[in-house]
Design an enzyme around this catalytic site. Structure first.
Site, PDB file in Angstrom:
ATOM      1  N   LYS A 163     -29.240  17.229  -4.870  1.00  0.00           N
ATOM      2  CA  LYS A 163     -29.915  16.687  -6.057  1.00  0.00           C
ATOM      3  C   LYS A 163     -31.091  17.568  -6.477  1.00  0.00           C
ATOM      4  CE  LYS A 163     -33.424  13.640  -4.287  1.00  0.00           C
ATOM      5  NZ  LYS A 163     -34.077  12.418  -4.034  1.00  0.00           N
ATOM      6  N   LYS A 172     -35.557  13.210   5.670  1.00  0.00           N
ATOM      7  CA  LYS A 172     -36.953  13.628   5.785  1.00  0.00           C
ATOM      8  C   LYS A 172     -37.338  13.865   7.242  1.00  0.00           C
ATOM      9  CE  LYS A 172     -38.622  11.195   1.676  1.00  0.00           C
ATOM     10  NZ  LYS A 172     -39.228   9.907   1.275  1.00  0.00           N
ATOM     11  N   LYS A 188     -38.181  18.339  -6.720  1.00  0.00           N
ATOM     12  CA  LYS A 188     -39.338  19.231  -6.822  1.00  0.00           C
ATOM     13  C   LYS A 188     -39.719  19.805  -5.463  1.00  0.00           C
ATOM     14  CE  LYS A 188     -41.619  14.885  -7.302  1.00  0.00           C
ATOM     15  NZ  LYS A 188     -41.863  13.891  -8.320  1.00  0.00           N
TER      16      LYS A 188
HETATM   17  P1  TYM Z   1     -39.509   9.474  -6.784  1.00  0.00           P
HETATM   18  O1  TYM Z   1     -40.941   9.602  -7.139  1.00  0.00           O
HETATM   19  O2  TYM Z   1     -38.934  10.382  -5.766  1.00  0.00           O
HETATM   20  O3  TYM Z   1     -38.625   9.641  -8.085  1.00  0.00           O
HETATM   21  C1  TYM Z   1     -38.919   8.938  -9.276  1.00  0.00           C
HETATM   22  C2  TYM Z   1     -37.641   8.475  -9.942  1.00  0.00           C
HETATM   23  O4  TYM Z   1     -36.815   9.590 -10.268  1.00  0.00           O
HETATM   24  C3  TYM Z   1     -35.493   9.360  -9.791  1.00  0.00           C
HETATM   25  N1  TYM Z   1     -34.905  10.672  -9.443  1.00  0.00           N
HETATM   26  C4  TYM Z   1     -33.761  11.159  -9.963  1.00  0.00           C
HETATM   27  N2  TYM Z   1     -32.892  10.638 -10.855  1.00  0.00           N
HETATM   28  C5  TYM Z   1     -31.833  11.401 -11.185  1.00  0.00           C
HETATM   29  N3  TYM Z   1     -31.602  12.634 -10.683  1.00  0.00           N
HETATM   30  C6  TYM Z   1     -32.446  13.186  -9.783  1.00  0.00           C
HETATM   31  N4  TYM Z   1     -32.218  14.404  -9.303  1.00  0.00           N
HETATM   32  C7  TYM Z   1     -33.593  12.431  -9.397  1.00  0.00           C
HETATM   33  N5  TYM Z   1     -34.621  12.673  -8.536  1.00  0.00           N
HETATM   34  C8  TYM Z   1     -35.411  11.596  -8.593  1.00  0.00           C
HETATM   35  C9  TYM Z   1     -35.678   8.478  -8.573  1.00  0.00           C
HETATM   36  O5  TYM Z   1     -34.499   7.785  -8.256  1.00  0.00           O
HETATM   37  C10 TYM Z   1     -36.780   7.572  -9.043  1.00  0.00           C
HETATM   38  O6  TYM Z   1     -36.255   6.522  -9.831  1.00  0.00           O
HETATM   39  N6  TYM Z   1     -39.269   5.514  -3.800  1.00  0.00           N
HETATM   40  C11 TYM Z   1     -39.419   5.910  -5.177  1.00  0.00           C
HETATM   41  C12 TYM Z   1     -40.725   5.465  -5.799  1.00  0.00           C
HETATM   42  C13 TYM Z   1     -40.984   3.997  -5.695  1.00  0.00           C
HETATM   43  C14 TYM Z   1     -40.358   2.968  -6.448  1.00  0.00           C
HETATM   44  C15 TYM Z   1     -40.997   1.755  -6.029  1.00  0.00           C
HETATM   45  C16 TYM Z   1     -39.364   2.954  -7.404  1.00  0.00           C
HETATM   46  C17 TYM Z   1     -41.909   3.418  -4.894  1.00  0.00           C
HETATM   47  N7  TYM Z   1     -41.917   2.046  -5.089  1.00  0.00           N
HETATM   48  C18 TYM Z   1     -40.612   0.540  -6.568  1.00  0.00           C
HETATM   49  C19 TYM Z   1     -38.995   1.732  -7.944  1.00  0.00           C
HETATM   50  C20 TYM Z   1     -39.620   0.528  -7.518  1.00  0.00           C
HETATM   51  C21 TYM Z   1     -39.383   7.430  -5.222  1.00  0.00           C
HETATM   52  O7  TYM Z   1     -39.616   8.092  -4.263  1.00  0.00           O
HETATM   53  O8  TYM Z   1     -39.176   7.951  -6.430  1.00  0.00           O
END
Ligand code: TYM
Length: 327
Positions: A192, A111, A195
């Site tokens: 990966k 990032k 969005k």
């Molecule tokens: P975020 O919002 O980017 O993504 C949400 C969830 O989707 C999963 N993910 C994927 N899994 C498989 N293939 C992909 N291409 C893919 N892209 C996204 C992410 O691994 C995630 O599980 N930091 C986290 C949000 C968060 C969180 C937390 C998660 C904040 N606090 C506490 C668990 C516990 C995030 O940015 O997810």
């Protein structure tokens, strides 16, 4: 019962990656664990958000949670900014977290590479995530593979606090799905699905229309080998097989056996149907739920109340152990 915790950022709509890697696993966990599912709006603002979009996206994600079968009677479903304990614990954890370790996070590196000015929130992002998880004494965190490093950091921070101030936090474990923990871009299977990708053909949104879904799968890149195998030499096909597997419950061997001689065209055509069928109930329920503002408000209010109660219990314990005077 042990605690399961996960969160999703309200930064635009969810992709098939978010769904397969995370959301699709949440529902079942409700039967066995005390689950908390959060909409992490305070994480989302580490990237500039248009206020009206953030408002809309937050309610969209809440509606998607409910459409995917999360049940407010079974799980605590809430919005992060409604529970100030997250920000409070994050501050405390910042005081025992090394900047070097934060700078080594791959997501931070990615990032910050992409932006001219690196904001402190991006660096501290994983500390807020650690606070989310640790506040609820969570044992398991269902997330995609891309979050593994953040969960490891969370464990380090918890261990550091526990050894300095005595046992306080449960040390959480990552829970990744067997298939689809990392769904790749439909246009470049080495990165990966995300969005934030400028190419809309690289991802499918849960709320894309059925037509768009089919078209994007048809346009997905393949290779010139021309035969369906589940192999690291054919990453694009492997990714499509993972998607098929995630929705159909078939194994990758079964998919390969069936389609081996049928060719990419037939396989993609069927995959389009499998995904469309799989998402249809969610897409339909979403419309209904999203239009019921009163219900949504009731869900997030009650969720915030339940979450605050648990979070404040942990926070008070932390304050006491650190030597803050109780009021
Ligand atoms: P975020 O919002 O980017 O993504 C949400 C969830 O989707 C999963 N993910 C994927 N899994 C498989 N293939 C992909 N291409 C893919 N892209 C996204 C992410 O691994 C995630 O599980 N930091 C986290 C949000 C968060 C969180 C937390 C998660 C904040 N606090 C506490 C668990 C516990 C995030 O940015 O997810």
């Amino acid at each position: 019962k042990k605690v399961v915790y996960s969160g999703i950022q309200p930064s635009g709509l969810l992709t098939l990656g978010n769904y397969i890697g995370a959301l699709s696993n949440f529902r079942e966990l409700q039967e066995e664990y005390n689950c908390l599912y959060c909409i992490v709006d305070m994480h989302a603002i580490t990237v500039a958000q248009e206020p009206k979009d953030l408002r809309k996206n937050t309610l969209d994600i809440l509606s998607l949670y409910l459409a995917a079968g999360l049940d407010p009677e079974k799980s605590i479903i809430y919005i992060q900014s409604h529970v100030p304990a997250h920000a409070e614990l994050a501050w405390i954890l910042n005081t025992i977290t090394s900047v070097g370790q934060l700078q080594r996070m791959t997501q931070f590196k990615d990032k910050s590479k992409r932006s001219k000015e690196v904001l402190a929130g991006i660096l501290n992002y994983p500390v807020l995530m650690a606070a989310d998880i640790l506040l609820y004494q969570s044992s398991f965190v269902p997330v995609g593979e891309d979050q593994r490093q953040h969960i490891e950091l969370t464990r380090d921070i918890a261990q550091r606090f526990n050894s300095r101030y005595s046992e306080t936090f449960v040390i959480p474990e990552i829970l990744v799905s067997k298939v689809g923990a990392k769904i790749m871009s439909l246009q470049d299977p080495t990165i990966k699905m995300s969005k934030s990708d400028p190419d809309k053909n690289s991802y499918i949104l849960i709320l894309d229309s059925e037509d768009e879904t089919r078209k994007k799968i048809k346009r997905a890149v393949t290779d010139s080998i021309g035969e369906i195998n589940y192999s690291d030499d054919q990453l694009a096909i492997k990714n499509l097989i993972d998607i098929y597997t995630a929705f159909s419950g078939k194994t990758s061997e079964e998919v390969v056996d069936y389609y081996k001689d049928l060719g990419y065209g037939v396989f993609k055509e069927d995959l389009g149907e499998v995904v469309v069928e799989g998402l249809r109930p969610i897409r339909e329920r979403f419309k209904e739920i999203r239009s019921d503002g009163e219900y949504l408000e009731k869900v997030y209010r009650e969720g915030a109340e339940k979450a605050s109660y648990l979070a404040n219990k942990t926070l008070r314990k932390v304050y006491r152990k650190m030597g803050f005077i109780a009021k």
